[in-house]
Design an enzyme around this catalytic site. Sequence first.
Site, PDB file in Angstrom:
ATOM      1  N   ARG A  89       0.842  -1.191   0.000  1.00 45.41           N
ATOM      2  CA  ARG A  89       0.000   0.000   0.000  1.00 45.41           C
ATOM      3  C   ARG A  89       0.883   1.249   0.000  1.00 45.41           C
ATOM      4  NH1 ARG A  89      -1.843   0.819   4.384  1.00 45.41           N
ATOM      5  NH2 ARG A  89      -1.165  -1.043   5.506  1.00 45.41           N
ATOM      6  N   TYR A 217      -1.513  -3.453  -6.716  1.00 44.57           N
ATOM      7  CA  TYR A 217      -1.355  -4.150  -5.426  1.00 44.57           C
ATOM      8  C   TYR A 217      -2.660  -4.187  -4.623  1.00 44.57           C
ATOM      9  CZ  TYR A 217      -0.282  -5.193  -0.627  1.00 44.57           C
ATOM     10  OH  TYR A 217      -0.326  -5.756   0.622  1.00 44.57           O
ATOM     11  N   LYS A 226      -9.738  -2.432   1.613  1.00 47.72           N
ATOM     12  CA  LYS A 226      -9.467  -1.283   2.472  1.00 47.72           C
ATOM     13  C   LYS A 226     -10.234  -0.035   2.009  1.00 47.72           C
ATOM     14  CE  LYS A 226      -7.196  -3.777   5.164  1.00 47.72           C
ATOM     15  NZ  LYS A 226      -5.822  -4.103   5.213  1.00 47.72           N
ATOM     16  N   HIS A 246     -10.607  -2.476  11.304  1.00 48.96           N
ATOM     17  CA  HIS A 246      -9.513  -3.314  10.798  1.00 48.96           C
ATOM     18  C   HIS A 246      -9.272  -4.414  11.834  1.00 48.96           C
ATOM     19  CE1 HIS A 246      -5.028  -3.401   9.302  1.00 48.96           C
ATOM     20  NE2 HIS A 246      -5.759  -4.291   8.682  1.00 48.96           N
ATOM     21  N   SER A 268      -1.302  -3.553  10.183  1.00 46.39           N
ATOM     22  CA  SER A 268      -0.936  -4.443   9.086  1.00 46.39           C
ATOM     23  C   SER A 268       0.316  -5.240   9.429  1.00 46.39           C
ATOM     24  CB  SER A 268      -0.691  -3.614   7.830  1.00 46.39           C
ATOM     25  OG  SER A 268      -1.861  -2.881   7.529  1.00 46.39           O
ATOM     26  N   CYS A 270       0.789  -7.438  11.722  1.00 46.79           N
ATOM     27  CA  CYS A 270       1.054  -7.550  13.163  1.00 46.79           C
ATOM     28  C   CYS A 270       0.301  -8.705  13.802  1.00 46.79           C
ATOM     29  CB  CYS A 270       0.739  -6.246  13.872  1.00 46.79           C
ATOM     30  SG  CYS A 270       1.929  -4.959  13.458  1.00 46.79           S
ATOM     31  N   ASP A 295      -9.322  -9.818   8.799  1.00 41.07           N
ATOM     32  CA  ASP A 295      -8.821  -8.470   8.500  1.00 41.07           C
ATOM     33  C   ASP A 295      -9.826  -7.346   8.757  1.00 41.07           C
ATOM     34  OD1 ASP A 295      -6.422  -7.086   7.492  1.00 41.07           O
ATOM     35  OD2 ASP A 295      -7.678  -6.476   5.804  1.00 41.07           O
ATOM     36  N   ARG A 391       2.119 -12.066  -0.699  1.00 42.80           N
ATOM     37  CA  ARG A 391       0.772 -12.329  -0.184  1.00 42.80           C
ATOM     38  C   ARG A 391       0.154 -13.566  -0.818  1.00 42.80           C
ATOM     39  NH1 ARG A 391      -1.647  -8.809   3.890  1.00 42.80           N
ATOM     40  NH2 ARG A 391       0.041  -7.336   4.253  1.00 42.80           N
TER      41      ARG A 391
HETATM   42  P1  GTP Z   1      -2.300  -7.730   7.345  1.00 46.14           P
HETATM   43  O1  GTP Z   1      -2.820  -8.776   6.422  1.00 46.14           O
HETATM   44  O2  GTP Z   1      -1.228  -6.903   6.740  1.00 46.14           O
HETATM   45  O3  GTP Z   1      -3.374  -6.875   7.914  1.00 46.14           O
HETATM   46  O4  GTP Z   1      -1.493  -8.493   8.540  1.00 46.14           O
HETATM   47  P2  GTP Z   1      -1.954  -9.345   9.806  1.00 46.14           P
HETATM   48  O5  GTP Z   1      -2.266  -8.422  10.933  1.00 46.14           O
HETATM   49  O6  GTP Z   1      -3.000 -10.323   9.431  1.00 46.14           O
HETATM   50  O7  GTP Z   1      -0.596 -10.099  10.210  1.00 46.14           O
HETATM   51  P3  GTP Z   1      -0.194 -11.648  10.072  1.00 46.14           P
HETATM   52  O8  GTP Z   1      -1.029 -12.534  10.944  1.00 46.14           O
HETATM   53  O9  GTP Z   1      -0.120 -11.997   8.649  1.00 46.14           O
HETATM   54  O10 GTP Z   1       1.272 -11.621  10.713  1.00 46.14           O
HETATM   55  C1  GTP Z   1       2.293 -10.835  10.180  1.00 46.14           C
HETATM   56  C2  GTP Z   1       3.627 -11.339  10.623  1.00 46.14           C
HETATM   57  O11 GTP Z   1       3.704 -11.386  12.047  1.00 46.14           O
HETATM   58  C3  GTP Z   1       3.950 -12.737  10.121  1.00 46.14           C
HETATM   59  O12 GTP Z   1       5.275 -12.786   9.654  1.00 46.14           O
HETATM   60  C4  GTP Z   1       3.769 -13.601  11.333  1.00 46.14           C
HETATM   61  O13 GTP Z   1       4.589 -14.749  11.286  1.00 46.14           O
HETATM   62  C5  GTP Z   1       4.130 -12.672  12.489  1.00 46.14           C
HETATM   63  N1  GTP Z   1       3.393 -13.015  13.728  1.00 46.14           N
HETATM   64  C6  GTP Z   1       2.059 -13.215  13.846  1.00 46.14           C
HETATM   65  N2  GTP Z   1       1.711 -13.563  15.107  1.00 46.14           N
HETATM   66  C7  GTP Z   1       2.860 -13.586  15.817  1.00 46.14           C
HETATM   67  C8  GTP Z   1       3.165 -13.871  17.205  1.00 46.14           C
HETATM   68  O14 GTP Z   1       2.313 -14.189  18.023  1.00 46.14           O
HETATM   69  N3  GTP Z   1       4.484 -13.767  17.568  1.00 46.14           N
HETATM   70  C9  GTP Z   1       5.451 -13.424  16.667  1.00 46.14           C
HETATM   71  N4  GTP Z   1       6.698 -13.354  17.108  1.00 46.14           N
HETATM   72  N5  GTP Z   1       5.207 -13.154  15.363  1.00 46.14           N
HETATM   73  C10 GTP Z   1       3.935 -13.232  14.948  1.00 46.14           C
HETATM   74  C1  SPV Z   2      -2.979  -4.553   5.219  1.00 44.34           C
HETATM   75  O1  SPV Z   2      -2.001  -3.944   4.750  1.00 44.34           O
HETATM   76  O2  SPV Z   2      -3.483  -4.271   6.329  1.00 44.34           O
HETATM   77  C2  SPV Z   2      -3.554  -5.700   4.479  1.00 44.34           C
HETATM   78  C3  SPV Z   2      -3.152  -5.871   3.091  1.00 44.34           C
HETATM   79  O3  SPV Z   2      -4.410  -6.394   4.994  1.00 44.34           O
HETATM   80  S1  SPV Z   2      -3.982  -4.730   2.065  1.00 44.34           S
HETATM   81  O4  SPV Z   2      -5.209  -5.347   1.616  1.00 44.34           O
HETATM   82  O5  SPV Z   2      -3.112  -4.472   0.950  1.00 44.34           O
HETATM   83  O6  SPV Z   2      -4.284  -3.529   2.793  1.00 44.34           O
HETATM   84 MN    MN Z   3      -4.904  -5.666   7.046  1.00 52.49          MN
END
Ligand code: GTP
Ligand code: SPV
Ligand code: MN
Length: 605
Positions: A89, A217, A226, A246, A268, A270, A295, A391
């Site tokens: 983004r 993207y 979003k 979110h 994002s 996290c 999400d 992704r």
């Molecule tokens: P968006 O799709 O961007 O909104 O991201 P998200 O909030 O869904 O994050 P996602 O669950 O994909 O995690 C992002 C990164 O954080 C990945 O590389 C995970 O492996 C890492 N991660 C997730 N949960 C944990 C956790 O409990 N501990 C640690 N150390 N890393 C984590």
């Molecule tokens: C984020 O960045 O929080 C995502 C991926 O979930 S996107 O749909 O590109 O915003």
């Molecule tokens: Mn997101």
Amino acid sequence: MTLFPQGAVTAPAFATPTDSPTHHAALNAWVADCAALTQPDRIYWCDGSEAEHDRLVAQCLADGTLIALNPKTAPGSFLHRSNPNDVARVEHATFICSRSKDDAGPTNNWLEPGEAKTKLRTLFDGCMRGRTLYVIPYIMGPVGSPLSKVGIEVTDSPYVVLSMRIMTRMGKAALDQLGTDGEFAPGLHSTGNLDPENRYICHFPEERTIISFGSGYGGNALLGKKCFALRIASVMARDEGWLAEHMLLLELTAPDGERTYIGGAFPSACGKTNLAMLVSPLENRGWSVRTVGDDIAWMRVGPDGKLWAINPEAGFFGVVPGTSLETNPNALHTIERGTIFTNVAVSDDGTPWWEGKDGAASCPYDYLTDWKGNRRNVLDGGEPFAHPNSRFTASAHQCPSLSPHWEDFGGVPIDALIFGGRRDNTMPLVLEALDWNHGVFIGATMGSKTTAAASGQTGVLRRDPFAMLPFCGYHMGDYFAHWIALGESIPDPPKLFAVNWFRKEDGKFLWPGFGDNVRALIWMHERIRGRGNALETPAGRTPLAGSLHMEGLGISPERVARALQVDKVEWFKEADAIAEHFARFGDKLPPELAEELTKLRARLG
Ligand code: GTP
Ligand code: SPV
Ligand code: MN
């Protein structure tokens, strides 16, 4: 389908019912306007069928938009390589074009709507010559649910069409739901020439309209996600008294069968997808987690006085790196087939690969082709083979942990909402808010380190209120006030919590995270029911020693205590940082939040 006769720009022939599958006059007019401006060679209305999918895939394989993966190791899956300048983004190029600049607030980029449209008209003028204009009718939310909303995306990207088919209920079902006069959120998108200098993601909140140019993207181009479900929907939610957030949504089941539904706002990359798909290490003790969404959540007060939430999406657009059998087996199984991978690496036998895929094991390949298409020796090191923001796009139906309630018409009843960030220090593993306003204060002051999900520097701590900093379609101060007001109008509000899985000691995470996060959820489950012991700290309530479920946890009680610690020195600094953050909102900062800061300082002494 109509081919445009030389340069005709007025009254395109397809805008008649014979060429358009709908009698919805406003929709036909919108598509006609888009076509007149962009001058496509062809116009195609998507019906969402399997046959249409197969035709599009064949076309994308032929023109290189998609690369076929190994049918044995990744059946029905494809790789898409984006332009290397277009992998995340772009917050600096995302605009809220409200009539008044003040409505966009201090956290959004603003363009005057007329000025934005003039600029966009120039960019879109003839930009689809030689291309096909696809009309994507889509539903955000379960088909037929009164909480669902319809959007129309006009795009020239077949990758967007295929992705929207996974991420939304798309095609005929959406036109049926729309009827001849239903409301829809119009969106116009073109990849243009992918020039980063001419990239504009514009939102017109008063018109519920989105216009996006110059990026292919996800968050910039899949307009249902979003752009509509958060930026535009947050404005609708403000006006109509609900919430567009979110947030992940999950269902926690206790040994006695009692269920707790939890929503979680994390910035994002996290951990939302990971938490939503968590595999409980205490499953054999009767504690299980099922996925409702990963999400976005739309929430409203139901007739019983509780907050009810739906996941408006139909699939997952998830972060690939770090996904393994150890970290997130449910995600790994979800993407075993029928998945579009964007910017991952690929082995010589056509198997997708990414950093972290093999967990503790070493990479089984000597050579990999990286996300840019360069074949390299794995031992040579250098840049990651998969882009850090690579992704997967996969249907929710493929997720083994999907809750049977994930598309209930009325949503799921929310018992707790959690706010989480990526912080090295200060914020403990889990914290219960003292009351609603204190919880809103915690949400409004969330800090988190930036990630690869947005362009720009990563690893920098910033305030990301409610994980909505890049996604709130109006003034963030008004958004805080909306949350405060809702607390008073929800008869049976959820309990609010903060979490931090990312606290560090000597450069290492204190807490093992992932599946073990269920232990924090179990404590919430108990607290909601008036059980579970808590320690009153200046920052809020933390689990009293012994009140976290520790069975099978591979770390010492002392380490857990350090993960849970509220350090006064850190919190004095935090209070100062919060004061600085609040200053941005001027007189739009709700007095209740200023008061919460005063109370925090008083508790710190
Ligand atoms: P968006 O799709 O961007 O909104 O991201 P998200 O909030 O869904 O994050 P996602 O669950 O994909 O995690 C992002 C990164 O954080 C990945 O590389 C995970 O492996 C890492 N991660 C997730 N949960 C944990 C956790 O409990 N501990 C640690 N150390 N890393 C984590
Ligand atoms: C984020 O960045 O929080 C995502 C991926 O979930 S996107 O749909 O590109 O915003
Ligand atoms: Mn997101």
